[in-house]
Design an enzyme around this catalytic site. Structure first.
Site, PDB file in Angstrom:
ATOM      1  N   GLU A   1      -0.923  -3.925  -4.631  1.00  0.00           N
ATOM      2  CA  GLU A   1       0.504  -3.742  -4.336  1.00  0.00           C
ATOM      3  C   GLU A   1       1.280  -4.967  -4.811  1.00  0.00           C
ATOM      4  O   GLU A   1       0.732  -6.061  -4.889  1.00  0.00           O
ATOM      5  CB  GLU A   1       0.646  -3.496  -2.820  1.00  0.00           C
ATOM      6  CG  GLU A   1       2.040  -3.479  -2.249  1.00  0.00           C
ATOM      7  CD  GLU A   1       2.952  -2.391  -2.770  1.00  0.00           C
ATOM      8  OE1 GLU A   1       3.047  -2.234  -4.000  1.00  0.00           O
ATOM      9  OE2 GLU A   1       3.613  -1.736  -1.944  1.00  0.00           O
ATOM     10  N   ASP A   2       2.538  -4.767  -5.134  1.00  0.00           N
ATOM     11  CA  ASP A   2       3.338  -5.893  -5.600  1.00  0.00           C
ATOM     12  C   ASP A   2       3.665  -6.873  -4.474  1.00  0.00           C
ATOM     13  O   ASP A   2       3.379  -8.058  -4.569  1.00  0.00           O
ATOM     14  CB  ASP A   2       4.627  -5.402  -6.307  1.00  0.00           C
ATOM     15  CG  ASP A   2       5.457  -4.426  -5.471  1.00  0.00           C
ATOM     16  OD1 ASP A   2       5.112  -4.157  -4.300  1.00  0.00           O
ATOM     17  OD2 ASP A   2       6.470  -3.926  -6.004  1.00  0.00           O
TER      18      ASP A   2
ATOM     19  N   ASP B   1       6.205  -6.884   2.462  1.00  0.00           N
ATOM     20  CA  ASP B   1       7.469  -7.400   3.023  1.00  0.00           C
ATOM     21  C   ASP B   1       7.469  -7.065   4.519  1.00  0.00           C
ATOM     22  O   ASP B   1       6.840  -7.768   5.303  1.00  0.00           O
ATOM     23  CB  ASP B   1       8.634  -6.775   2.253  1.00  0.00           C
ATOM     24  CG  ASP B   1       9.996  -7.299   2.657  1.00  0.00           C
ATOM     25  OD1 ASP B   1      10.065  -8.375   3.264  1.00  0.00           O
ATOM     26  OD2 ASP B   1      11.007  -6.630   2.356  1.00  0.00           O
TER      27      ASP B   1
ATOM     28  N   ARG C   1      12.085  -5.285 -14.166  1.00  0.00           N
ATOM     29  CA  ARG C   1      10.627  -5.136 -13.988  1.00  0.00           C
ATOM     30  C   ARG C   1       9.848  -5.772 -15.130  1.00  0.00           C
ATOM     31  O   ARG C   1       8.715  -6.188 -14.969  1.00  0.00           O
ATOM     32  CB  ARG C   1      10.242  -3.653 -13.923  1.00  0.00           C
ATOM     33  CG  ARG C   1      10.662  -2.937 -12.649  1.00  0.00           C
ATOM     34  CD  ARG C   1       9.894  -1.619 -12.538  1.00  0.00           C
ATOM     35  NE  ARG C   1      10.511  -0.687 -11.612  1.00  0.00           N
ATOM     36  CZ  ARG C   1      10.291  -0.667 -10.293  1.00  0.00           C
ATOM     37  NH1 ARG C   1       9.473  -1.538  -9.740  1.00  0.00           N
ATOM     38  NH2 ARG C   1      10.888   0.217  -9.524  1.00  0.00           N
TER      39      ARG C   1
ATOM     40  N   PHE D   1      14.745 -12.132  -2.234  1.00  0.00           N
ATOM     41  CA  PHE D   1      14.547 -10.887  -2.975  1.00  0.00           C
ATOM     42  C   PHE D   1      14.098 -11.213  -4.392  1.00  0.00           C
ATOM     43  O   PHE D   1      14.823 -11.836  -5.162  1.00  0.00           O
ATOM     44  CB  PHE D   1      15.805 -10.017  -2.978  1.00  0.00           C
ATOM     45  CG  PHE D   1      15.465  -8.622  -3.362  1.00  0.00           C
ATOM     46  CD1 PHE D   1      14.992  -7.723  -2.408  1.00  0.00           C
ATOM     47  CD2 PHE D   1      15.537  -8.211  -4.685  1.00  0.00           C
ATOM     48  CE1 PHE D   1      14.598  -6.438  -2.769  1.00  0.00           C
ATOM     49  CE2 PHE D   1      15.150  -6.929  -5.051  1.00  0.00           C
ATOM     50  CZ  PHE D   1      14.687  -6.042  -4.095  1.00  0.00           C
TER      51      PHE D   1
HETATM   52  P1  IMP Z   1       7.602  -3.107   3.012  1.00  0.00           P
HETATM   53  O1  IMP Z   1       7.292  -1.734   3.485  1.00  0.00           O
HETATM   54  O2  IMP Z   1       8.847  -3.681   3.612  1.00  0.00           O
HETATM   55  O3  IMP Z   1       6.443  -4.071   3.118  1.00  0.00           O
HETATM   56  O4  IMP Z   1       8.035  -2.902   1.529  1.00  0.00           O
HETATM   57  C1  IMP Z   1       7.300  -3.228   0.490  1.00  0.00           C
HETATM   58  C2  IMP Z   1       7.906  -2.610  -0.745  1.00  0.00           C
HETATM   59  O5  IMP Z   1       9.275  -2.939  -0.884  1.00  0.00           O
HETATM   60  C3  IMP Z   1       7.207  -3.221  -1.916  1.00  0.00           C
HETATM   61  O6  IMP Z   1       6.229  -2.332  -2.379  1.00  0.00           O
HETATM   62  C4  IMP Z   1       8.294  -3.392  -2.939  1.00  0.00           C
HETATM   63  O7  IMP Z   1       8.317  -2.267  -3.784  1.00  0.00           O
HETATM   64  C5  IMP Z   1       9.568  -3.428  -2.156  1.00  0.00           C
HETATM   65  N1  IMP Z   1      10.041  -4.822  -2.042  1.00  0.00           N
HETATM   66  C6  IMP Z   1       9.966  -5.620  -0.975  1.00  0.00           C
HETATM   67  N2  IMP Z   1      10.470  -6.824  -1.231  1.00  0.00           N
HETATM   68  C7  IMP Z   1      10.862  -6.789  -2.518  1.00  0.00           C
HETATM   69  C8  IMP Z   1      11.439  -7.765  -3.390  1.00  0.00           C
HETATM   70  O8  IMP Z   1      11.698  -8.936  -3.033  1.00  0.00           O
HETATM   71  N3  IMP Z   1      11.702  -7.354  -4.654  1.00  0.00           N
HETATM   72  C9  IMP Z   1      11.423  -6.094  -5.101  1.00  0.00           C
HETATM   73  N4  IMP Z   1      10.870  -5.165  -4.317  1.00  0.00           N
HETATM   74  C10 IMP Z   1      10.599  -5.510  -3.035  1.00  0.00           C
HETATM   75 MG    MG Z   2       6.339  -1.132  -4.068  1.00  0.00          MG
END
Ligand code: IMP
Ligand code: MG
Length: 182
Positions: free
Chosen positions: A103-104, A107, A169, A156
């Site tokens: 996963e990228d 968060d 991207r 972000f």
């Molecule tokens: P979570 O469910 O809040 O952990 O969200 C994670 C997803 O939100 C990641 O897979 C990203 O695609 C997106 N995301 C969260 N933070 C960022 C960021 O700083 N930049 C771009 N995408 C983000």
């Molecule tokens: Mg994602």
């Protein structure tokens, strides 16, 4: 107005760190895989596509097979909505397999927690998680991250697969977007 971006991780830093993660993955999985068995790396589209491509090439001679899911919990905004939607399912059977989620970003943790629950129901032999970036400050749902590229509190990020409203991207470095509205 163009978005203001501040460099956070250079391509060289990313390459060096991914090489370390690849070596750790190889070291950890080599003893686990039976003769002829392959690790199944599951990339989370779209954000993880570049990290996934780099990581699977950094594991040396460890045999790796790839699959992808597409999940969405973000709608073109810098705030997370509370729902996870799967718009592309796995294509491989994961029962009894060693699965590595790629996963990228972690968060809030919602996306990964949702995916881990989804995968565990299908009874894999093991599931571990690799993330390019761990953003710790906004974590709401605890998730175990096994391989973490970089850790920071918040901000972000874009580039290296990460987008802001589907932009950036393709940038080879990781930047923080500093938007005028905050
Ligand atoms: P979570 O469910 O809040 O952990 O969200 C994670 C997803 O939100 C990641 O897979 C990203 O695609 C997106 N995301 C969260 N933070 C960022 C960021 O700083 N930049 C771009 N995408 C983000
Ligand atoms: Mg994602």
């Amino acid at each position: 107005m163009p978005d203001k971006k501040v460099l956070v991780y250079t391509p060289e830093q990313i390459t060096a760190r991914v090489a370390e993660l690849g070596a750790a993955i190889r070291r950890d999985y080599a003893p686990l895989l039976a003769e002829g068995e392959q690790l199944l790396a599951v990339g989370v589209l779209n954000g993880a596509f570049i990290f996934m491509a780099d990581l699977v090439r950094a594991v040396g001679d460890l045999p790796v097979e790839v699959d992808f899911v597409r999940l969405s919990s973000y709608q073109d905004r810098t705030t997370s909505s509370s729902e996870v939607v799967m718009t592309k399912n796995l294509e491989k059977e994961i029962r009894g397999r060693h699965v590595l989620v790629v996963e990228d970003i972690a968060d809030c943790g919602l996306t990964l927690a949702w995916l881990l629950a989804f995968l565990k129901k299908r009874q894999p032999a093991s599931v571990r998680v690799a993330v390019a970036v761990d953003k710790r400050a906004r974590r709401e749902t605890p998730v175990d991250l096994d391989y973490v590229g970089f850790s920071l509190d918040d901000g972000f990020l874009v580039g290296y697969g990460l987008d802001y409203a589907e932009k950036y991207r393709n940038l080879p470095a990781i930047y923080e977007v500093v938007t005028p509205a905050g």
